[in-house]
Design an enzyme around this catalytic site. Structure first.
Site, PDB file in Angstrom:
ATOM      1  N   HIS A  43      39.469 116.950 -10.497  1.00  0.00           N
ATOM      2  CA  HIS A  43      40.109 117.580 -11.660  1.00  0.00           C
ATOM      3  C   HIS A  43      40.238 116.598 -12.810  1.00  0.00           C
ATOM      4  O   HIS A  43      40.447 115.404 -12.589  1.00  0.00           O
ATOM      5  CB  HIS A  43      41.500 118.103 -11.258  1.00  0.00           C
ATOM      6  CG  HIS A  43      41.451 119.007 -10.063  1.00  0.00           C
ATOM      7  ND1 HIS A  43      41.693 118.538  -8.791  1.00  0.00           N
ATOM      8  CD2 HIS A  43      41.134 120.311  -9.953  1.00  0.00           C
ATOM      9  CE1 HIS A  43      41.545 119.549  -7.934  1.00  0.00           C
ATOM     10  NE2 HIS A  43      41.203 120.624  -8.613  1.00  0.00           N
ATOM     11  N   HIS A 102      47.615 113.941 -13.752  1.00  0.00           N
ATOM     12  CA  HIS A 102      47.860 115.114 -14.617  1.00  0.00           C
ATOM     13  C   HIS A 102      49.138 114.947 -15.451  1.00  0.00           C
ATOM     14  O   HIS A 102      49.414 115.778 -16.317  1.00  0.00           O
ATOM     15  CB  HIS A 102      47.973 116.390 -13.782  1.00  0.00           C
ATOM     16  CG  HIS A 102      46.692 116.759 -13.085  1.00  0.00           C
ATOM     17  ND1 HIS A 102      45.501 116.902 -13.756  1.00  0.00           N
ATOM     18  CD2 HIS A 102      46.417 116.997 -11.774  1.00  0.00           C
ATOM     19  CE1 HIS A 102      44.541 117.212 -12.888  1.00  0.00           C
ATOM     20  NE2 HIS A 102      45.067 117.267 -11.675  1.00  0.00           N
ATOM     21  N   ASP A 132      39.065 115.033  -3.574  1.00  0.00           N
ATOM     22  CA  ASP A 132      38.888 116.488  -3.627  1.00  0.00           C
ATOM     23  C   ASP A 132      37.511 116.926  -4.125  1.00  0.00           C
ATOM     24  O   ASP A 132      37.261 118.101  -4.323  1.00  0.00           O
ATOM     25  CB  ASP A 132      40.018 117.169  -4.429  1.00  0.00           C
ATOM     26  CG  ASP A 132      40.405 116.411  -5.670  1.00  0.00           C
ATOM     27  OD1 ASP A 132      39.677 115.474  -6.055  1.00  0.00           O
ATOM     28  OD2 ASP A 132      41.444 116.756  -6.276  1.00  0.00           O
ATOM     29  N   ASP A 147      38.588 111.899  -9.601  1.00  0.00           N
ATOM     30  CA  ASP A 147      39.174 113.063  -8.945  1.00  0.00           C
ATOM     31  C   ASP A 147      38.380 114.300  -9.403  1.00  0.00           C
ATOM     32  O   ASP A 147      37.799 114.310 -10.489  1.00  0.00           O
ATOM     33  CB  ASP A 147      40.643 113.172  -9.384  1.00  0.00           C
ATOM     34  CG  ASP A 147      41.406 114.258  -8.648  1.00  0.00           C
ATOM     35  OD1 ASP A 147      42.078 113.928  -7.661  1.00  0.00           O
ATOM     36  OD2 ASP A 147      41.323 115.431  -9.070  1.00  0.00           O
TER      37      ASP A 147
HETATM   38 ZN   LIG Z   1      42.392 116.684  -8.068  1.00  0.00          ZN
END
Ligand SMILES: [Zn+2]
Length: 601
Positions: free
Chosen positions: A431, A395, A518, A429
């Protein structure tokens, strides 16, 4: 630190630098070599099969890309043998084991190719053949070196017969059977010797000479000279694949646990690492490596200097045990950020839940070292390497932290690789990897692909949409595959196949995998239901791509299943990866190979 690395081309900046130094060493160490031997290396790399010999160039270099020695070898794919053309080290560096490391690497490559053996021309140590007395000793030293590997001159043939009777000091043809029992039979030896003379020395050797020498290989099988320099026959060298292919280098952030944010709901906790390690190390052949320190310039190559400076200063300011959270976001006036460092956090951050504190900097800095240490192993020929780190990185954008991330470990590694070949980053991931997308947004030499929860419901909410495809030179080199909140494993598999297809069309030399667990059933930050069997299937797909792959740890927060999922993923990756031959990077037109320097954001 010296690494041995294969140089596949003379085009990428790190490779061009290496080839130029190889040429310098060759000219200095072999002053009598024909001028086109050095000058012709780029052409050999570009047209590997021009002479039906595939060129293998290995260099021993330090981290600053100073080449200390090289091995130039040819592989004949049709007859499956290797001919070692040059093994040379810089003047004065012969005794440092670099020659041994280089030759071992050639042997590993030969074993990995399942080659019959290695042929080497080495000047004679016999005063009857070597009339220049001063040469006898260096020639003997060279033969002693090869004899240490069980490689000795083939005897009873006319190979030493000079083409021109006036030429002196002819070479022996030395053969290294790679420690296997049994030597090539007469027919096979004749075919290989013909290939060497015709393909390598075709412009020097008239056909009548070639015929005469080939027909002199009558022993069945060929015979090697008895050992002269070693009292005992050396232990047969193990003809095993290169060491890095039978274990997975693993670098764990030894400073991750100092970064422990005890605030409620901060799921990015130290226990994640131990949960993964506990299961992983007993299940698969990992090789733990200590992290090495890398220069900060690797971070500054993908993150803005002002951002790096800010993180260091702001983190240093926070008393131990305390954290700063951003609380104003000066989006309307980015040119006049608040003077107070804690106030300025929002100027460099994308959310309100990623804190700055003294240990965050240290842990994040160390995670970069770990990731580059693992990357270096992939560059040196490892099939896979795993950087198991906290804090995660994907991120972190060029000039912003957030989402528990400070420095983008995967992007820093991808940029590091991009000096040596094209790179694909696959982010699995849950996200969206907004940071990685941002960093390579305008670059065509690094393809970014991400499969993630749709930003309409999943963090980071502002990026990860399918229509984000890159801009400028990078247009078309970013692929987002956002999936529905309740996407099942079938839908995920289809998306993964799309991602794999895009990566294969791009044909990278390296793959960086941003790995998040995740997507697992029960993860507090996700909505999908991946179980160990799904992680295993994902690992198999990634391993089956056949690229040298660096796996970088990102998210995954359900500590109860982290270990089982990690074990399943790496089981699939390792087993299928070991069955899949490594892909040789496809050669691209020069114009497509933009240098990262020219394309850097
Ligand atoms: Zn994540």
């Amino acid at each position: 630190m010296i690494r041995i690395r294969q140089v596949p081309d003379d085009v990428m900046p790190g490779n061009a630098t290496a080839v130029a130094q190889v040429q310098t060493i060759l000219r200095a160490q072999f002053p009598t070599a024909r001028p086109n031997e050095a000058a012709g290396i780029p052409e050999l790399l570009r047209n590997p099969l021009k002479k039906r010999l595939r060129t293998l160039l290995f260099v021993a270099e330090d981290a600053d890309e100073h080449v200390k020695g090289f091995a130039l070898a040819m592989h004949a794919p049709d007859l499956n043998f290797i001919y070692l053309d040059y093994l040379a080290t810089q003047a004065g560096r012969g005794g440092q084991g670099i020659g041994t490391a280089l030759y071992e690497r050639v042997r590993e490559e030969a074993a990995a190719l399942d080659a019959i053996g290695i042929f080497i021309e080495s000047l004679a140590d016999n005063p009857a053949l070597c009339t220049d007395g001063a040469m006898v000793k260096p020639n003997a030293d060279r033969l002693r070196f090869y004899e240490g590997f069980g490689a000795r001159p083939i005897i009873g043939t006319k190979y030493e017969m000079p083409i021109d009777p006036n030429l002196e000091n002819p070479p022996y043809l030395v053969f290294d059977a790679l420690g296997r029992d049994g030597l090539p039979d007469c027919k096979r030896a004749q075919a290989m010797v013909r290939a060497i003379l015709e393909r390598k020395y075709g412009d020097l050797c008239p056909p009548s000479y070639v015929d005469l020498v080939v027909r002199s290989f009558l022993d069945d099988p060929i015979r090697l000279r008895p050992p002269r320099y070693r009292r005992r026959e050396p232990e047969p060298a193990k003809a095993v694949p290169r060491p890095s292919t039978d274990r997975i280098p693993l670098v764990v952030n030894d400073k991750h646990d100092i970064h422990h944010v005890k605030d409620r709901g901060y799921v990015e906790a130290p226990i994640r690492i131990s949960a993964i390690l506990r299961e992983l190390e007993q299940a698969l052949p990992f090789e733990r490596l200590p992290p090495r320190t890398f220069a900060e310039e690797h971070i500054r190559a993908v993150h803005a200097g002002s951002f790096v400076d800010y993180l260091r200063r702001a983190c240093a300011l926070v008393p131990q045990g305390k954290s700063i959270y951003p609380y104003v976001f000066p989006i309307r006036n980015p040119r006049r950020p608040p003077k107070e460092l804690p106030l300025r956090a929002g100027y460099f951050c994308i959310d309100t839940f990623t804190p700055l504190n003294a240990n965050a900097w240290l842990a994040a800095r160390r995670a970069v070292d770990c990731t580059l240490t693992a990357a270096e192993r992939v560059l040196s020929g490892a099939r896979f390497a795993y950087s198991l780190v906290r804090p995660p990185g994907h991120h972190a954008e060029r000039r912003a932290f957030g989402g528990f991330c400070y420095f983008n470990n995967a992007a820093i590694a991808a940029h590091y690789f991009s000096r040596y070949g094209r790179v694909a980053v696959l982010d699995i991931d849950y996200h969206h990897g907004n940071g990685t997308q941002d960093i390579f947004w305008e670059r065509p030499d690094v393809l970014t692909v991400s499969i993630h929860g749709h930003p309409s419901f999943a963090y980071p909410y502002f990026s990860g949409f399918a229509d984000e495809i890159g801009e400028g030179a990078g247009k078309g080199f970013n692929l987002n595959l956002p999936l529905a909140e309740n996407a099942g494993p079938d839908i995920y598999r289809a998306a993964l196949a799309t991602a794999a297809g895009r990566i294969e069309r791009f044909a990278p030399a390296f793959l960086v995998l941003s790995l998040g667990y995740d997507t697992a059933a029960g993860d507090p930050t996700g909505s999908w239901r991946h179980r160990p069997a799904d992680f295993r299937a994902i690992g198999e797909t990634v391993g089956g791509l056949g690229y040298p792959t660096l796996v970088v740890q990102e998210g995954g927060y359900r500590t109860r299943t982290l270990g089982a999922n990690a074990r399943a993923f790496f089981g699939g990756l390792w087993e299928n990866g070991s069955r899949t031959p490594l892909r040789v990077p496809r050669r691209l037109p020069r114009t497509l190979m933009l240098t990262p320097a020219a394309a850097a954001p």
